[in-house]
Design a protein around this motif. Structure first.
Motif, short mmCIF file in Angstrom:
data_model
loop_
_atom_site.label_atom_id
_atom_site.label_comp_id
_atom_site.label_asym_id
_atom_site.label_seq_id
_atom_site.Cartn_x
_atom_site.Cartn_y
_atom_site.Cartn_z
N MET A 1 19.60 14.69 35.95
CA MET A 1 20.52 15.05 36.63
C MET A 1 21.19 13.85 37.80
O MET A 1 20.16 13.62 38.31
CB MET A 1 20.84 16.55 37.08
CG MET A 1 22.47 16.52 37.53
SD MET A 1 22.35 18.46 38.57
CE MET A 1 23.79 18.71 38.70
N LEU A 2 22.19 13.40 37.12
CA LEU A 2 22.96 12.27 38.62
C LEU A 2 22.75 12.79 39.78
O LEU A 2 23.12 14.14 40.22
CB LEU A 2 24.04 11.67 37.64
CG LEU A 2 24.22 10.56 39.07
CD1 LEU A 2 23.25 9.23 37.94
CD2 LEU A 2 25.88 10.06 38.42
N LEU A 4 24.16 12.32 42.78
CA LEU A 4 24.96 11.79 43.37
C LEU A 4 25.77 11.38 44.73
O LEU A 4 26.31 10.63 45.12
CB LEU A 4 26.55 13.37 43.31
CG LEU A 4 28.20 12.56 43.45
CD1 LEU A 4 28.49 11.58 42.27
CD2 LEU A 4 29.23 13.60 43.03
N GLN A 297 27.33 12.76 34.33
CA GLN A 297 28.51 13.10 34.81
C GLN A 297 29.74 12.61 34.40
O GLN A 297 30.27 13.62 35.26
CB GLN A 297 27.78 12.44 36.33
CG GLN A 297 28.36 11.72 37.29
CD GLN A 297 28.91 13.46 38.01
OE1 GLN A 297 27.63 14.59 37.40
NE2 GLN A 297 29.33 13.37 38.94
N GLU A 298 30.42 12.20 33.97
CA GLU A 298 31.78 11.80 33.69
C GLU A 298 32.12 12.65 32.50
O GLU A 298 33.20 13.26 32.34
CB GLU A 298 31.73 10.65 32.94
CG GLU A 298 31.62 9.79 33.71
CD GLU A 298 31.22 7.88 33.01
OE1 GLU A 298 31.05 6.22 34.41
OE2 GLU A 298 31.68 8.22 31.89
N HIS A 381 31.19 7.34 37.35
CA HIS A 381 30.09 8.75 37.05
C HIS A 381 30.43 8.64 38.57
O HIS A 381 29.09 9.74 39.05
CB HIS A 381 28.79 8.16 37.29
CG HIS A 381 28.62 6.76 37.49
ND1 HIS A 381 28.47 5.74 36.99
CD2 HIS A 381 27.64 6.13 38.67
CE1 HIS A 381 28.39 4.91 38.32
NE2 HIS A 381 27.76 4.99 38.90
N TYR A 382 30.69 7.75 39.85
CA TYR A 382 30.34 8.09 40.80
C TYR A 382 31.70 8.74 41.94
O TYR A 382 31.55 9.04 42.93
CB TYR A 382 30.40 6.72 41.54
CG TYR A 382 31.62 5.64 41.80
CD1 TYR A 382 32.57 6.35 41.98
CD2 TYR A 382 31.07 4.64 41.32
CE1 TYR A 382 34.20 5.17 42.24
CE2 TYR A 382 32.45 3.30 41.06
CZ TYR A 382 33.65 4.20 41.15
OH TYR A 382 34.78 2.93 41.48
N SER A 384 33.58 12.62 42.64
CA SER A 384 32.57 14.12 43.05
C SER A 384 33.67 15.16 42.11
O SER A 384 34.51 14.79 41.99
CB SER A 384 32.56 13.65 44.70
OG SER A 384 33.60 13.95 45.22
N GLU A 385 33.14 16.45 42.00
CA GLU A 385 33.96 17.50 42.00
C GLU A 385 34.58 17.61 42.57
O GLU A 385 36.11 18.14 42.11
CB GLU A 385 32.79 18.47 41.27
CG GLU A 385 31.73 18.71 40.41
CD GLU A 385 30.65 19.89 40.93
OE1 GLU A 385 31.49 20.46 41.51
OE2 GLU A 385 29.90 20.27 40.52
#
Length: 399
Positions: A1-2, A4, A297-298, A381-382, A384-385
């Motif tokens: 898992m990335l 973040l 992530q994306e 990917h960077y 956030s939710e």
């Protein structure tokens, strides 16, 4: 898992006071720059801003950093260092390539282009019709935007020398099966030129796995400086006529660089490799596996946004409705101009863009008026939710 938190710590923009509260959703137009690139660029301008490759320390260091950028990025993409060239932009690189093919091909031979592309991988090739080269258009489904390889097969014959298509479109965003398409082209005796600008930020590809003859992408959309990167496999690069200075014809990577590259920016591109390899070390994976972490992530972030968009009846999402088959670039056609909607989102802390995004042919083929354009929301990917939630709340407020 990335991780973040670790990822975002590598991008100074996320700690920049003037950007606090702002969620960036125009990454397809140019990503944030990672710290290793900024550090390398600063070092080059302060310590090595001299003509490279001369016999004194600052010059030797500058040349070595330029060579390092080429060799390390080439290794990440599984090509030889001299198969990678730098230029001022992907558009400029494509024009250089088109001039090479103009001399390489005979009148009556064929180049296949698509109506899904950004103009950079369409216009330069189409202009060769003025030289007697025939242009055939591989057209996408006008409802879904899908490029069907079966339709390409019907266009291929012994006259076709080159097939140009995107890894994914900057408005449709569907990830095209490059290896399958390239195999079809090669079976017909044609080369392939792949526009990877909208794909590379989501994971640098393995060129051996793709099989493509040419792959183009932009460093400034891949966490780096404003450079265009052009990978040309050796057999084709040696067959095409030299486009550089006559005395550079024997150097593979210089053959397609008619003007001197920006030395500092070339050197700074090594920072992209620093970033990717740093992510690999931090997560305990290989550099090749970093792409999988990015995509996971994306895809996870795309789910809530796609669900939200599917629940509205006042917009049209261009391209696939499933996260797995697309890049996280979402072009929305509405009853208002895209630029107007982007402006309406700004007070809500959403940085987005609206317009045609140099994809006029694609929008027209999909029945979208380019003058009205689309609202484009794009992330990497960077993201956030919390930023996805901020975007959804902002869309609720302005739509």
């Amino acid at each position: 898992m990335l991780d973040l938190t670790h990822v975002r710590a590598q991008f100074p923009a996320f700690s920049e006071p003037t950007l606090q509260g702002q969620a960036f959703f125009e990454n397809a137009g140019g990503s944030y720059t990672c710290r290793p690139v900024i550090d390398r660029l600063t070092r080059f301008y302060t310590q090595r801003k001299v003509q490279p490759y001369a016999p004194y320390a600052a010059s030797e260091a500058g040349g070595a950093e330029m060579d390092e950028a080429r060799s390390r990025l080439a290794r990440l993409m599984n090509v030889a260092p001299d198969e990678l060239s730098f230029g001022p932009s992907t558009t400029a690189n494509t024009y250089v390539l088109a001039q090479a093919f103009r001399r390489f091909m005979r009148p009556g031979e064929v180049i296949i282009v698509t109506d899904q592309d950004h103009e950079a991988n369409s216009g330069p090739w189409r202009r060769l019709a003025e030289e007697g080269i025939k242009i055939r258009e591989w057209r996408m489904n006008p409802r879904t935007g899908h490029l069907d390889p079966a339709d390409l097969e019907a266009l291929l014959d012994d006259d076709v020398r080159l097939v140009c298509f995107p890894h994914c479109s900057n408005v449709v965003a569907e990830i095209n099966p490059v290896a399958e398409i390239t195999a079809l082209a090669h079976a017909a005796g044609a080369f392939t030129c792949v526009d990877g600008v909208s794909y590379a930020p989501h994971g640098l590809p393995d060129m051996d796995a793709l099989g493509a003859d040419i792959y183009l992408f932009s460093a400034y959309k891949t966490y780096g400086p404003h450079q265009g990167l052009m990978l040309i496999r050796r057999a084709l690069a040696e067959a095409l006529p030299n486009q550089g200075h006559s005395f550079n014809g024997g150097s593979l990577y210089k053959r397609f660089t008619p003007a001197g590259p920006d030395h500092a920016q070339v050197a700074a591109c090594a920072g992209i490799a620093d970033y990717i390899e740093g992510l690999a070390d931090h997560h305990g994976v290989s550099a090749a596996e970093v792409s999988g972490l990015m995509r996971a992530q994306e895809i996870a972030l795309s789910g809530p946004l796609l669900d939200y968009l599917a629940g509205r009846n006042d917009l049209r999402l261009l391209g696939p409705a499933e996260a797995e088959g697309r890049a996280p670039t979402f072009a929305l056609a509405l009853d208002r101009p895209g630029a107007e909607l982007a402006a309406a989102l700004a007070p809500h802390g959403i940085m987005a863009g609206g317009g045609d995004f140099y994809a006029v042919r694609a929008l027209q083929a999909l029945g979208v008026d380019p003058a009205r354009g689309v609202l484009r929301l794009s992330f990497t990917h960077y993201t956030s939710e919390a930023e996805i939630s901020q975007l959804i709340s902002a869309l609720d407020a302005v739509l």
